[in-house]
Scaffold this motif. Structure first.
Motif, mmCIF file in Angstrom:
data_model
loop_
_atom_site.group_PDB
_atom_site.id
_atom_site.type_symbol
_atom_site.label_atom_id
_atom_site.label_comp_id
_atom_site.label_asym_id
_atom_site.label_seq_id
_atom_site.Cartn_x
_atom_site.Cartn_y
_atom_site.Cartn_z
ATOM 1 N N THR A 226 0.837 -1.203 0.000
ATOM 2 C CA THR A 226 0.000 0.000 0.000
ATOM 3 C C THR A 226 0.870 1.251 0.000
ATOM 4 N N LEU A 227 1.835 1.263 0.924
ATOM 5 C CA LEU A 227 2.682 2.446 1.049
ATOM 6 C C LEU A 227 3.633 2.565 -0.138
ATOM 7 N N PHE A 228 4.152 1.437 -0.587
ATOM 8 C CA PHE A 228 5.098 1.445 -1.703
ATOM 9 C C PHE A 228 4.435 2.017 -2.961
ATOM 10 N N THR A 229 3.289 1.467 -3.324
ATOM 11 C CA THR A 229 2.640 1.927 -4.555
ATOM 12 C C THR A 229 2.194 3.385 -4.426
ATOM 13 N N ALA B 294 3.649 14.044 3.977
ATOM 14 C CA ALA B 294 3.628 13.757 5.407
ATOM 15 C C ALA B 294 3.450 12.255 5.645
ATOM 16 N N ILE B 295 2.636 11.617 4.799
ATOM 17 C CA ILE B 295 2.448 10.168 4.948
ATOM 18 C C ILE B 295 3.757 9.444 4.635
ATOM 19 N N ALA B 296 4.464 9.943 3.632
ATOM 20 C CA ALA B 296 5.772 9.363 3.321
ATOM 21 C C ALA B 296 6.722 9.510 4.501
ATOM 22 N N LEU B 297 6.666 10.677 5.137
ATOM 23 C CA LEU B 297 7.588 10.946 6.252
ATOM 24 C C LEU B 297 7.364 9.984 7.419
ATOM 25 N N VAL B 298 6.131 9.517 7.583
ATOM 26 C CA VAL B 298 5.855 8.556 8.660
ATOM 27 C C VAL B 298 6.749 7.328 8.501
ATOM 28 N N ILE B 299 6.851 6.856 7.267
ATOM 29 C CA ILE B 299 7.677 5.679 7.005
ATOM 30 C C ILE B 299 9.142 6.032 7.193
ATOM 31 N N PHE B 300 9.508 7.196 6.653
ATOM 32 C CA PHE B 300 10.892 7.658 6.737
ATOM 33 C C PHE B 300 11.313 7.780 8.206
ATOM 34 N N ILE C 286 10.782 5.204 -0.166
ATOM 35 C CA ILE C 286 10.679 3.847 -0.707
ATOM 36 C C ILE C 286 11.881 3.020 -0.273
ATOM 37 N N ILE C 287 13.064 3.653 -0.343
ATOM 38 C CA ILE C 287 14.268 2.908 0.047
ATOM 39 C C ILE C 287 14.192 2.512 1.525
ATOM 40 N N VAL C 288 13.722 3.450 2.350
ATOM 41 C CA VAL C 288 13.580 3.121 3.777
ATOM 42 C C VAL C 288 12.608 1.960 3.946
#
Lengths: 395, 568, 327
Positions: free
Chosen positions: A180-183, C242-248, C298-300
């Motif tokens: 989900t997050l990747f796509t 911001a959603i990306a940053l959560v993963i980061f 994505i890399i993270v």
């Protein structure tokens, strides 16, 4: 002794259980009711937001709902020349096409939120070929045979989309990376990639990042001009719907997708390689997104902008999910969403509100449609008097 | 006995649908004692205890805590009454430390401070002799450590009645000794401990009294010091019930599948199977008896290729002698290879080598049935996936314990479920539903499956019908080996007899049938030989026509000793 | 002033938008809910704050006309923040009602919430007067630095609030009982339920408080960082960031502070680079740099899934509805 008290403590007033079954007629009735309630509530919200409506409430409300009809049909025009209906059909077809693309993966419980980016990559692939082969594209003269160009554009679109879909699929299959997050992230990489390419290709006198490829469209001389592409697109997408239905229901691949989606354990039991199915299914998704991208690039807009897909990649998820991943059901759901979009666009122009107003209305109605799934999947069981608890917590 | 009663149950009855799980059970637990609850699988031990722990609510009957009537509707109610249960499946958050799990959900009214919690956990551990590091994460822990966390979790909440459901099933002998030591100390501290088990020697070693349950009813409660293994077994298994199952004598039994020194570890690294060796013969039903979770499931899954094994071989003998070769599962290259090895002869007994023949000619010969196997095919199935086994032309049928989660696809109809094994047939990319549909219809007809239609999702069918569909499909696969795990669990009498009948028919056809069961009466009446497995080890293989229930019961519950009799 | 320093400060200021957004999203995700509605919530947070400022701005002007002194600055500051919080809490309430009580699919609900939120924000903002809600009040938000003129050197009240919230969120999550319970729910709701934690209550609270925090991000971007009338149009894009940053940030609120600076740095590189003398760079590079935050994320994501270290994974039950009878 205190039997009375014990009885009153037996169980709560009501509890929820999963429905074992519900007839599809009842399910669709519940959904229809949700749409109607949603329409009513959106009328209420519109009443609060739009001054023009409040000035003359009675007429205003009538006009408000009439807009949904006017959005898809221009009064007094025959079908073939009715611009509104053709726009409706085309919009529905494009939304449906992307919804078809996400469906196989969803059926497998692979939550692909990247259709937006995958379609955009398809557009980019097609346009790249055009730019590469037709250096004078902007000057409207072609140096490559028409059908060769179309074919190459199609190939490039499919290839680009497939690669974009395949990357997350491989990581999911091998390392179980959250798809989900990747796509989702891949969407934004794609958008920026498009921006970058547009910047690279920009004409000297161009300031906005968008390109025009007016001469790269299909030409069908025997039909009136605006029907040209639209009819081709509608027919192509209808054919795809049919093909996907067959693929999911009548092929071995489709069967494997259903088994993996239902239970990975069962898939292993019957000897299905889950990894292979994940990767293969995402290739199918990618190909379909590529088709959508090609239709956008070559048949429709003849331009490319980073927001060309216009959120259809996300809306497609809704379309697919609301139709329970049934391709024919998706014709209904995509048409519904398009009617709402066009109708509320009509409203925003008629009542002089922001062009973002359609999003609000569509949002409200979809809240109800999403919420109503609860009543389809669960049953509220009220406590029966003088009947002892049965299975209140049986697994 | 002049001890105070801690908890008593009066007239407890619990039904699940039409199944009576507990019937009018009366039971007392005293303070400062270890009470063992003994009984076979499915006798209602765990259900009974779940009603004290707030998982289930009794349909009838009352529970008294220290002479006061109490209503327990949730685990939290149980905690508030100082009752704690340690389930077989631990409920822990893997990512948290031991202490974090222990303090989870406890309202102390004090400021949360993990250091204090750690100290308090250490205090409890020291008091009762646990070995635990409160700061260790659960995912780094062994099963025994996780169990310790569960026990301390209950003690931390101040429980004075502890229920342990099969606590020793997952432990090594040393760990069991340590656990019993801890239980004794808790007993001395005045706590009541209820331990659910079927292992007799453990009952004798640790408990003060034993309550025996059979088929949902409380049979007796005896003082442990007056009990012996055989007296307990007798009460546990009850009188032999004669079942009306027709059992024929095996015809020409020959080794079909031979398991040699098979061992495997589960995902947690626990040895589930330890050096298991046995032979299953054709034309015979081999029963597997054992306490649930002794490795039966893993054994069957290892044979079918679903579980990776660590050591051992699975030798399969395909009775192909003098049978024609087919291309159905063999590629041309494979056929040529085998011919070179001298594996084939023609109908007159001359060796077939295909020398100088083209592909077309070879195909013609094979398709006309002119090429026959010289000997039975012998293959090792070790490290083969289910698909690879199928591609070798070997038909292993498997009726798994988890019918809808593994054997069938719940949302599909009977027709589509028929295809689960056969859908790959044919070169076309499309499914052929004609034959599966015929099969579905014939199964519905012959096994009297009650269903609205062949396309009704099997999830909506009753348990018995689901099982008929599954077994019907596996038999239609024309297996050489048919493995069934608990195929009659949850089924009514009629459905059960249908299944027994089907298994017997397969046996008569020369299939090697492996039947994992829990009801000893059934095992004794249906099988030819019974293999008894105990904690992943084979404790004996007996002749089902001569063995007694007590004998098998002892082998199931005792640790490995001299009771090894009978043979393979 | 050193151009690199001002660039850094700009990145810090820009990043605050993401700190709010991702701290809010982290709280929600820790309760097991993937809220893809965050972009919409941030938009509505911005709209809510501006709506309130527009209203009290008019009141203040009316008071001046009547000869009274205008409302003091702190009233504007507090009222705006409260407006943003309230509006985004309403959005959070919609989300949690649908996903917690009605157990709707989280991805679908979130996406609709974003459609709805961005749309409604544009409708609302088009009705507001930027001279009232923006021009006057934005000065107040520069407190405590509003006396200084250098536009690059103001890190106003909302900046400090964001740091405080991120640190406080981390403290609550990792040092308190409430945080322990919340994390337990995200990992295994059935375990939490079994020990008597009210799963529904926690899920609601986490989602609604998370939304309130995220909404401040949108408000901050309009009032403070951008301070322009078109600012609201780009909030949605930053919501996805911001959603990306959560993963980061590996689901840790205090890491978002560092992460937001990195993201801000990369994202505004294109517009900043032209100010830096002595560096000539192909402008194509700026587009590549804008891609970098997502690629890094994505890399993270890939790296953590390959390393498979338990602490850095998404919460176990993320995206799955909890229904007690399923256990």
């Amino acid at each position: 002794m205190n039997d009375q008290k014990a009885t009153s403590l037996r169980e709560p007033l009501f509890h929820l259980t999963k429905r074992a079954s519900i007839s599809s007629a009842v399910a669709w009735l519940i959904r229809l009711a949700a749409v109607i309630i949603g329409l009513a509530v959106s009328g209420l919200i519109a009443f609060l937001l739009i001054e023009k409506l409040r000035l003359n409430p009675k007429e205003g409300i009538a006009k408000f709902y009439r807009c949904f009809y006017e959005g898809i049909w221009t009064e007094g025009k025959p079908f073939w020349e009715n611009r509104s209906i053709w726009k409706f059909l085309k919009d529905t077809a494009m939304l449906l096409c992307i919804a078809l693309a996400v469906t196989p993966a969803f059926k497998m419980k692979f939550w692909n939120t990247g259709a937006e980016g995958q379609t955009l990559m398809g557009i980019l692939g097609a346009i790249t070929v055009a730019v590469w082969l037709v250096p004078q594209a902007r000057n409207a003269s072609m140096s490559v045979p028409y059908w060769t160009l179309q074919l190459l554009m199609f190939g490039a679109a499919v290839l680009a989309s497939t690669v974009w879909a395949l990357i997350p699929a491989i990581f999911k299959a091998v390392w179980n990376t959250n798809e989900t997050l990747f796509t989702l992230m891949m969407n934004y990489v794609a958008m920026n990639l498009v921006n970058m390419m547009l910047f690279i290709w920009r004409p000297k006198d161009f300031t906005l990042p968008s390109m025009n490829f007016d001469k790269l469209s299909f030409q069908f001389e025997n039909l009136k001009s605006f029907v040209n592409n639209y009819l081709v697109i509608v027919l192509a997408v209808l054919a795809l719907t049919f093909i996907l239905f067959i693929y999911l229901k009548y092929t071995k691949h489709g069967y494997e997708i259903s088994v993996v989606g239902e239970s990975v354990r069962t898939a292993q039991y019957s000897g299905i390689s889950v990894k292979k199915v994940i990767i293969r299914t995402m290739i199918v998704s990618g190909i379909l997104c590529g088709v959508a991208g090609f239709l956008f690039a070559s048949g429709l807009n003849k331009t490319i902008k980073p927001d060309d897909v216009g959120g259809n990649g996300f809306t497609a998820i809704l379309v697919s999910w609301l139709a329970k991943f049934n391709p024919f059901g998706m014709i209904v759901t995509s048409a519904l969403i398009t009617v709402l979009n066009l109708g509320s666009a009509e409203i925003s122009s008629d009542f002089d509100v922001s062009s973002a107003f359609p999003n609000v209305l569509v949002g409200i109605i979809l809240f109800f449609v999403i919420g109503c799934e609860f009543f389809i999947n669960y049953k509220i069981v009220f406590r029966k008097r003088s009947n002892r608890v049965k299975g209140a917590s049986i697994k | 006995m002049n001890k105070k009663i801690a908890l008593s149950m009066r007239g407890i009855t619990k039904r699940f649908g039409s199944v009576l799980a507990n019937n009018n059970v009366n039971l007392d637990v005293y303070q400062g004692e270890v009470l063992a609850i003994l009984g076979e699988n499915g006798c209602g031990k765990t259900t009974l205890m779940n009603m004290i722990a707030g998982i289930y609510f009794p349909d009838e009957g009352k529970i008294y805590k220290e002479d006061k009537e109490v209503v327990i509707r949730s685990p939290k109610d149980a905690f508030d009454l100082k009752i704690g249960m340690i389930h077989q499946h631990f409920k822990l958050v893997d990512l948290f430390t031991a202490a974090e799990n222990i303090v989870l959900g406890v309202e102390e009214g004090k400021k949360y401070n993990l250091k204090n919690v750690n100290n308090r956990v250490r205090e409890i551990a020291d008091k009762y002799g646990f070995h635990i590091d409160p700061e260790k994460k659960i995912y780094d822990m062994s099963v025994s450590e996780k169990q310790t966390v569960e026990i301390i979790k209950v003690l931390y909440r101040g429980a004075d009645i502890l229920i342990l459901d099969e606590p020793t099933a997952v432990l090594t002998p040393q760990e069991i000794d340590r656990l019993f030591e801890v239980l004794r100390r808790m007993k001395e501290d005045g706590k009541s401990i209820i331990i659910i088990t079927h292992k007799l020697h453990e009952v004798l070693a640790v408990s003060d009294r034993v309550a025996i349950l059979r088929k949902g009813e409380h049979v007796a409660t005896v003082d442990t010091r007056d009990a012996t293994e055989s007296s307990l077994t007798e009460m546990m298994v009850g009188k032999k019930v004669e079942l009306n199952i027709d059992r024929s004598e095996p015809v020409n039994p020959a080794p079909r599948i031979e398991i040699q020194h098979l061992s495997l570890k589960n995902a947690e690294g626990i040895d589930v199977l330890k050096d298991v060796s046995f032979i299953a013969n054709s034309g015979e039903i081999l029963g597997i008896a054992g306490i649930a979770g002794s490795g039966q499931k893993e054994l069957l899954e290892a044979i079918t290729g679903l579980q990776p094994t660590s050591t051992g071989d699975i030798i399969f003998t395909n009775p192909k002698k003098d049978k024609p070769v087919s291309f159905f599962h063999k590629s041309l290259a494979r056929v040529k290879f085998l011919a070179k090895q001298g594996a084939f002869h023609d109908e007159f007994g001359n060796e077939v080598s295909f020398n100088g023949l083209g592909a077309k000619a070879i195909r013609r010969l094979v398709n006309n049935g002119k090429v026959l196997f010289k000997e039975d095919e012998v293959m090792n199935l070790r490290h083969k996936t289910p698909l690879q086994i199928r591609q070798l032309g070997i038909h292993l049928s498997f009726v798994p314990e988890d019918r809808l989660g593994m054997g069938l696809v719940g949302s599909m109809g009977i027709t589509d479920n028929m295809m689960l094994r056969s859908y790959r047939k044919g070169a076309s990319g499309f499914l052929n539903r004609r034959k599966p549909k015929q099969l579905a219809e014939s199964i519905i007809h012959e096994l009297e499956v009650s269903t609205p239609g062949v396309n009704t999702p099997v999830r909506k069918l009753s348990g018995g019908n689901v099982q008929k569909v599954l077994v019907g499909r596996e038999i239609a696969f024309t297996p050489k080996v048919l493995m069934a795990a608990y195929p009659v669990r949850g089924l009514d009498i009629n459905s059960s007899y249908t299944i027994y009948h089907l298994l017997n028919k397969q046996k008569e056809k020369g299939v090697a049938v492996i039947f994992v069961g829990e009801d000893l009466d059934v095992l004794l009446a249906l099988c030819d030989r019974i293999l008894v497995i105990n904690s992943g080890e084979i404790t004996g293989i007996v002749d089902a026509r001569r063995a007694t229930k007590e004998e098998i019961g002892l082998m199931m519950t005792q640790t490995k000793d001299a009771s090894k009799e009978g043979n393979s | 002033m050193n151009i690199w320093l001002s660039y850094l400060i700009d990145s810090v200021a820009f990043g605050v938008t993401f700190i709010y957004g991702s701290t809010g999203e982290i709280l929600t995700e820790k309760a097991g809910h993937l809220n893809l509605g965050i972009p919409g919530i941030m938009c509505m947070g911005g709209a809510g704050g501006c709506l309130v400022l527009n209203t009290i701005g008019k009141i203040s002007m009316a008071m001046v006309e009547k000869g009274m002194s205008p409302l003091p600055g702190f009233v504007f500051v507090i009222a705006g923040i409260l407006g943003a919080i309230l509006m985004s809490m309403l959005m959070g309430l919609i989300y949690s009602f649908l996903t917690v009580t009605l157990r709707a699919n989280q991805n679908v609900t979130g996406l609709v919430l974003t459609t709805f939120g961005t749309g409604l924000m544009k409708v609302i903002m088009s009705k507001l007067d930027h001279t009232i809600y923006l021009e006057g009040p934005k000065e107040f938000y520069r407190w405590p630095f509003h006396m200084r003129n250098d536009p690059l050197l103001y890190l106003g009240v909302l900046f400090y609030l964001s740091i405080f919230i991120a640190l406080a969120a981390s403290y609550v999550l990792y040092k308190t009982k409430v945080g322990l319970h919340l994390r337990a729910i995200g990992e295994s709701p059935s375990t939490a339920d079994a020990v008597g934690i009210n799963v529904t209550k926690y899920k609601y609270l986490a989602t609604i408080i998370g939304s309130a925090i995220a909404g401040l991000g949108g408000f901050y971007y309009i009032m403070d960082y951008s301070g322009s009338r078109e600012a609201y149009l780009s909030i949605e894009a930053y919501g996805w960031m911001a959603i990306a940053l959560v993963i980061f940030a590996l689901w840790r609120p205090h890491f978002t502070i560092i992460g937001s600076i990195v993201f801000g740095f990369l994202f505004s590189f294109g517009s900043q680079i032209v100010n830096i003398e002595g560096i000539s760079i192909n402008l194509v590079m700026t587009y590549l740099l804008k891609m970098l935050p997502y690629i890094c994320t994505i890399i993270v994501l890939i790296f953590t899934s390959i390393r498979n270290k338990r602490e850095n994974q998404p919460p176990q039950s993320l995206g799955l509805p909890y229904f007690r009878e399923d256990r």
